[in-house]
Design an enzyme around this catalytic site. Structure first.
Site, PDB file in Angstrom:
ATOM      1  N   GLU A  47      36.484  49.451 131.749  1.00  0.00           N
ATOM      2  CA  GLU A  47      35.456  48.471 132.110  1.00  0.00           C
ATOM      3  C   GLU A  47      36.134  47.227 132.680  1.00  0.00           C
ATOM      4  O   GLU A  47      36.598  46.368 131.920  1.00  0.00           O
ATOM      5  CB  GLU A  47      34.660  48.054 130.871  1.00  0.00           C
ATOM      6  CG  GLU A  47      33.901  49.175 130.211  1.00  0.00           C
ATOM      7  CD  GLU A  47      32.753  48.642 129.363  1.00  0.00           C
ATOM      8  OE1 GLU A  47      31.628  49.041 129.621  1.00  0.00           O
ATOM      9  OE2 GLU A  47      32.994  47.802 128.483  1.00  0.00           O
ATOM     10  N   HIS A  71      35.939  46.429 122.939  1.00  0.00           N
ATOM     11  CA  HIS A  71      35.140  45.958 124.082  1.00  0.00           C
ATOM     12  C   HIS A  71      35.677  44.593 124.515  1.00  0.00           C
ATOM     13  O   HIS A  71      36.088  43.782 123.677  1.00  0.00           O
ATOM     14  CB  HIS A  71      33.665  45.859 123.681  1.00  0.00           C
ATOM     15  CG  HIS A  71      32.780  45.606 124.860  1.00  0.00           C
ATOM     16  ND1 HIS A  71      32.660  44.365 125.437  1.00  0.00           N
ATOM     17  CD2 HIS A  71      32.028  46.443 125.605  1.00  0.00           C
ATOM     18  CE1 HIS A  71      31.851  44.443 126.485  1.00  0.00           C
ATOM     19  NE2 HIS A  71      31.448  45.711 126.608  1.00  0.00           N
ATOM     20  N   GLU A 109      34.317  41.950 125.332  1.00  0.00           N
ATOM     21  CA  GLU A 109      33.677  40.781 124.706  1.00  0.00           C
ATOM     22  C   GLU A 109      34.275  40.516 123.324  1.00  0.00           C
ATOM     23  O   GLU A 109      34.375  39.360 122.898  1.00  0.00           O
ATOM     24  CB  GLU A 109      32.154  40.990 124.648  1.00  0.00           C
ATOM     25  CG  GLU A 109      31.551  40.854 126.042  1.00  0.00           C
ATOM     26  CD  GLU A 109      30.298  41.673 126.292  1.00  0.00           C
ATOM     27  OE1 GLU A 109      29.684  42.163 125.329  1.00  0.00           O
ATOM     28  OE2 GLU A 109      29.943  41.837 127.481  1.00  0.00           O
ATOM     29  N   SER A 138      28.235  47.135 135.105  1.00  0.00           N
ATOM     30  CA  SER A 138      27.120  47.147 136.059  1.00  0.00           C
ATOM     31  C   SER A 138      26.787  48.540 136.587  1.00  0.00           C
ATOM     32  O   SER A 138      26.490  48.702 137.770  1.00  0.00           O
ATOM     33  CB  SER A 138      27.384  46.153 137.199  1.00  0.00           C
ATOM     34  OG  SER A 138      27.467  44.832 136.694  1.00  0.00           O
ATOM     35  N   ASN A 145      25.246  50.583 125.528  1.00  0.00           N
ATOM     36  CA  ASN A 145      25.804  49.524 124.683  1.00  0.00           C
ATOM     37  C   ASN A 145      24.773  48.403 124.676  1.00  0.00           C
ATOM     38  O   ASN A 145      24.659  47.658 125.644  1.00  0.00           O
ATOM     39  CB  ASN A 145      27.141  49.038 125.269  1.00  0.00           C
ATOM     40  CG  ASN A 145      27.655  47.792 124.567  1.00  0.00           C
ATOM     41  OD1 ASN A 145      27.175  47.435 123.488  1.00  0.00           O
ATOM     42  ND2 ASN A 145      28.629  47.124 125.179  1.00  0.00           N
ATOM     43  N   GLY A 167      28.153  42.931 133.388  1.00  0.00           N
ATOM     44  CA  GLY A 167      27.004  42.019 133.369  1.00  0.00           C
ATOM     45  C   GLY A 167      26.910  41.124 134.590  1.00  0.00           C
ATOM     46  O   GLY A 167      26.140  40.164 134.595  1.00  0.00           O
ATOM     47  N   LYS A 175      24.728  45.770 123.021  1.00  0.00           N
ATOM     48  CA  LYS A 175      25.298  44.441 122.737  1.00  0.00           C
ATOM     49  C   LYS A 175      24.436  43.759 121.664  1.00  0.00           C
ATOM     50  O   LYS A 175      23.903  44.438 120.788  1.00  0.00           O
ATOM     51  CB  LYS A 175      25.398  43.615 124.017  1.00  0.00           C
ATOM     52  CG  LYS A 175      26.123  44.403 125.120  1.00  0.00           C
ATOM     53  CD  LYS A 175      26.589  43.559 126.245  1.00  0.00           C
ATOM     54  CE  LYS A 175      27.282  44.441 127.270  1.00  0.00           C
ATOM     55  NZ  LYS A 175      28.028  43.709 128.241  1.00  0.00           N
TER      56      LYS A 175
HETATM   57  P1  PGA Z   1      26.886  46.051 131.897  1.00  0.00           P
HETATM   58  O1  PGA Z   1      27.805  46.101 130.573  1.00  0.00           O
HETATM   59  O2  PGA Z   1      26.443  47.468 132.186  1.00  0.00           O
HETATM   60  O3  PGA Z   1      25.751  45.158 131.524  1.00  0.00           O
HETATM   61  O4  PGA Z   1      27.742  45.503 132.994  1.00  0.00           O
HETATM   62  C1  PGA Z   1      28.702  47.159 130.340  1.00  0.00           C
HETATM   63  C2  PGA Z   1      29.406  46.954 129.025  1.00  0.00           C
HETATM   64  O5  PGA Z   1      29.735  45.813 128.680  1.00  0.00           O
HETATM   65  O6  PGA Z   1      29.667  47.929 128.290  1.00  0.00           O
END
Ligand code: PGA
Length: 257
Positions: free
Chosen positions: A170, A98, A100, A215, A11, A176, A13
């Site tokens: 998640e 997601h 976000e 992560s 992903n 992140g 982003k």
């Molecule tokens: P990350 O993000 O691996 O940077 O923690 C995962 C995601 O948001 O899909």
């Protein structure tokens, strides 16, 4: 029973540029070579790069997806992108819900379900994300929140559409942050999600791919992927570094469960 697909999905982003994407993708293709033929690895990219990734990845076995889709099929929806537009660029999957987008775009459980349904009806696999915030975990509401989100997705889909659904757990506090759910901690939620899918759709539940995200790194991927109900990963930050993404994809068991 249908075998459960094992997947590693990047992903990106809102990161990337034409030059950076090209270098990253060529690095990933070179690093994964024959493994790509298994169709286990994909990248979800920002909309403007779909044409570029189609050009670079076509025929390699590394598939590509988008990060959102409109719940409407077409119309006066300025700024939105329809599933038929995604299809024109060979898009094989789309992330919906997601955290976000739930957080910054105010997406409700119902809207996430509607987006999953629209994607699947339009011929694109939906990777639907669920997960609790730190506050929800600390107040003991993890399962209630995650299962409520799962229910809303299942409510929106017909049973025969579930073969085109992938779920991604998640935990918001792990995205992140460098803080991963421990393998057992993640497995417990994955098992609860699978039980719920099995209750509601006995035929689809065992075969449902449930990814872990938050992560995922080269150092923790193999242990997470060895858990019985974790079928791979949704990878944010580490998907932008070719060597890290290659190592994570290589940690996926080749045998299917
Ligand atoms: P990350 O993000 O691996 O940077 O923690 C995962 C995601 O948001 O899909």
């Amino acid at each position: 029973m249908r075998q459960r697909a094992k997947l590693v999905v990047g992903n990106w982003k809102m990161f990337g540029s034409l030059a950076a994407n090209e270098a990253l993708l060529h690095g990933v293709i070179a690093g994964l070579k024959d493994r790509l033929a298994l169709g286990q690895v994909g990248v979800c990219v920002p909309f403007p790069y779909l044409a570029q990734v189609q050009e670079i990845l076509g025929g390699t076995g590394l598939w590509w997806g988008a990060q959102d889709v409109s719940a409407a099929s077409e119309g006066a929806f300025t700024g939105q992108v329809s599933v038929s537009m995604l299809r024109e660029f060979g898009t094989g999957a789309v992330l919906v819900g997601h955290s976000e987008r739930r957080q910054y775009n105010g997406e409700s459980d119902a809207l996430v379900g509607a987006k999953a349904a629209r994607a699947i009806a339009g011929g694109v696999r939906a990777i639907a994300c669920v997960g609790e915030t730190l506050d929800e975990r600390e107040s003991g509401r993890t399962e209630a929140v995650v299962l409520r989100q799962v229910d809303a997705i299942l409510d929106a889909l017909a049973l025969d559409q579930l073969v085109h659904l992938v779920l991604a757990y998640e935990p918001v506090w792990a995205i992140g942050t460098g803080r991963t759910a421990g393998p057992e901690e993640a497995q417990a939620v994955h098992a609860a999600v699978r039980r719920r899918v099995l209750e509601r759709a006995p035929k689809a539940g065992g075969a449902m791919t449930i990814l872990y995200g938050g992560s995922v790194k080269p150092g923790n991927a193999a242990e997470l992927f060895s858990m019985p109900d974790i079928d791979g990963g949704l990878v944010g930050g580490a998907s932008l570094v070719a060597q890290d993404f290659i190592a994570i994809a290589a940690a996926l068991p080749v045998a299917v469960g």
